[in-house]
Design an enzyme around this catalytic site. Structure first.
Site, PDB file in Angstrom:
ATOM      1  CD  GLU A  73      11.359   1.852  -4.804  1.00 52.15           C
ATOM      2  OE1 GLU A  73      11.008   2.206  -3.662  1.00 52.15           O
ATOM      3  OE2 GLU A  73      10.968   2.404  -5.834  1.00 52.15           O
ATOM      4  CB  CYS A  85       9.480  -2.691   3.482  1.00 49.39           C
ATOM      5  SG  CYS A  85       8.038  -2.321   2.466  1.00 49.39           S
ATOM      6  CB  CYS A 120       1.164  -2.071  -8.440  1.00 52.44           C
ATOM      7  SG  CYS A 120      -0.255  -2.670  -7.493  1.00 52.44           S
ATOM      8  CB  CYS A 139      -3.979   2.955  -4.787  1.00 50.35           C
ATOM      9  SG  CYS A 139      -4.586   1.325  -4.306  1.00 50.35           S
ATOM     10  CB  CYS A 197       0.036   3.928  -4.597  1.00 48.32           C
ATOM     11  SG  CYS A 197       1.377   2.757  -4.415  1.00 48.32           S
ATOM     12  CB  CYS A 225       7.341   1.037  -1.596  1.00 53.34           C
ATOM     13  SG  CYS A 225       8.830   0.149  -1.176  1.00 53.34           S
TER      14      CYS A 225
END
Ligand code: SAH
Length: 347
Positions: free
Chosen positions: A91, A104, A111, A115, A118, A332
């Protein structure tokens, strides 16, 4: 296997053209075409047909496809979901500010950092992006929107410092005068706190803004929402931030997502204040963006304002981030996640 030509620096391209027996200025011409968004060598009309064919045999030019494009009705924010050559999606968000247009961008597919709040990390890390795939997000957002881009934030999907060499190369490409020529001072890089890499970045003495996702002032709280804190705790992280400031002279920006009843008490604000004392910093308070299925919720407006007041009264610069694109899953990772879960099936 063809070589990914857009990931090459101008110096590398010049050397490669010399090997083909071509003068250095040819590399400059090709570099400029690529950084203006040319998607095939056939488009490079100032090169001979023979050379274009030679290049085509050796090199590939990356170009992502738009899979989804969502435009906010409120503020002109546009969110792109791109499909990369191998079918993976990332994205990019385009935001319009009074000082210019900012994108951005993502640096990884998924990832590994885990976290709790997220959306990007829920399926883990799939792979790291290539420099060209990072550059393409800026380039093709500019081309699709018809807008010129002056600012970049590395705050999309992924952890920039986990893809360190690629990110350094991307910065060199996007900053180059023969390319998009975007000033380092207009670039922000956000990290969850990979301390050895923050120290490595400090050595580069770049003029970009380092943004640190702190989100909690104590290990007790930070451990529960950010697994990275078990490797590099708050004290270690803040020590690296102090050294980063010493080395670069650049004020650090701290991200702090306000999560109801987790990190938003007045006591948290006072602890944060104490720990940031003496460090030239800016705290960005962000009301948590609600992620579907998550037990974490945003703090109330009132709580955020109280938290901010404690910081500013104590002499720490703190602002509440304006949320853009709230109507388009603009936090995101959400668009990609929704697409992977639901969208693909309906295609
Ligand atoms: N991996 C990097 C950059 C990507 S995330 C980092 O951790 O900094 C960009 C920012 O968005 C980080 O500060 C991240 O903690 C924050 N963020 C992630 N999910 C969020 C959510 N649901 N609400 C608010 N901020 C969020």
């Amino acid at each position: 296997m063809k070589t990914d030509i857009k990931s090459m620096t101008l110096a590398e391209m010049t050397a490669a053209m010399k090997e083909l027996g071509l003068p250095g200025f040819r590399a400059g011409q090709i570099y400029t075409w690529l950084h203006r968004g040319a998607t095939s060598f056939a488009d490079m009309t100032n090169l001979s047909k023979d050379l274009r064919e030679k290049l085509d045999e050796r090199y590939e030019i990356t170009a992502p496809q738009v899979v989804r494009k969502q435009e906010s009705q409120h503020d002109g924010t546009v969110k792109y979901l791109w499909r990369l050559a191998d079918g993976n999606c990332v994205e990019t968000v385009l935001m319009r500010y009074h000082y210019g247009n900012s994108v951005c961008i993502s640096c990884e597919v998924g990832c590994a950092m885990g976290c709790a709040f997220c959306a990007s990390t829920q399926g883990g890390l799939v792979r790291r992006l290539k420099p060209s795939e990072m550059l393409d997000q800026v380039l093709f957002t500019a081309l699709d929107s018809g807008l010129s881009i002056s600012h970049i934030v590395l705050m999309g999907i992924g952890e920039p410092l986990d893809n360190f060499d690629t990110v350094m190369r991307f910065l060199e490409l996007v900053n180059s005068p023969q390319g998009m020529n975007i000033s380092m001072r207009h670039i922000s890089l956000s990290t969850c706190g990979l301390v050895p890499r923050i120290r490595l970045l400090a050595e580069k003495k770049l003029q970009l803004t380092l943004s640190v996702s702190l989100h909690a002032p104590t290990d007790e709280i930070r451990n529960t929402i950010m697994p990275v804190n078990r490797a590099y705790n708050v004290e270690t992280l803040l020590a690296a931030c102090r050294d980063y400031y010493e080395a670069t002279g650049r004020r650090i920006s701290f991200e702090y997502a306000m999560i109801r009843d987790v990190n938003d008490s007045p006591e948290c604000a006072r602890t944060l204040l104490r720990k940031l004392r003496g460090l030239p910093a800016h705290v960005n308070l962000i009301p948590l963006n609600e992620v579907e299925g998550s037990p974490l919720h945003p703090s109330s407006r009132k709580t955020v304002m109280q938290f901010q007041k404690i910081l500013t009264d104590g002499g720490v610069n703190a602002t509440v981030r304006r949320t853009l694109g709230g109507d388009i899953d603009a936090s995101c990772g959400q668009l990609r996640r929704n697409y992977e879960k639901n969208g693909k099936k309906s295609e």
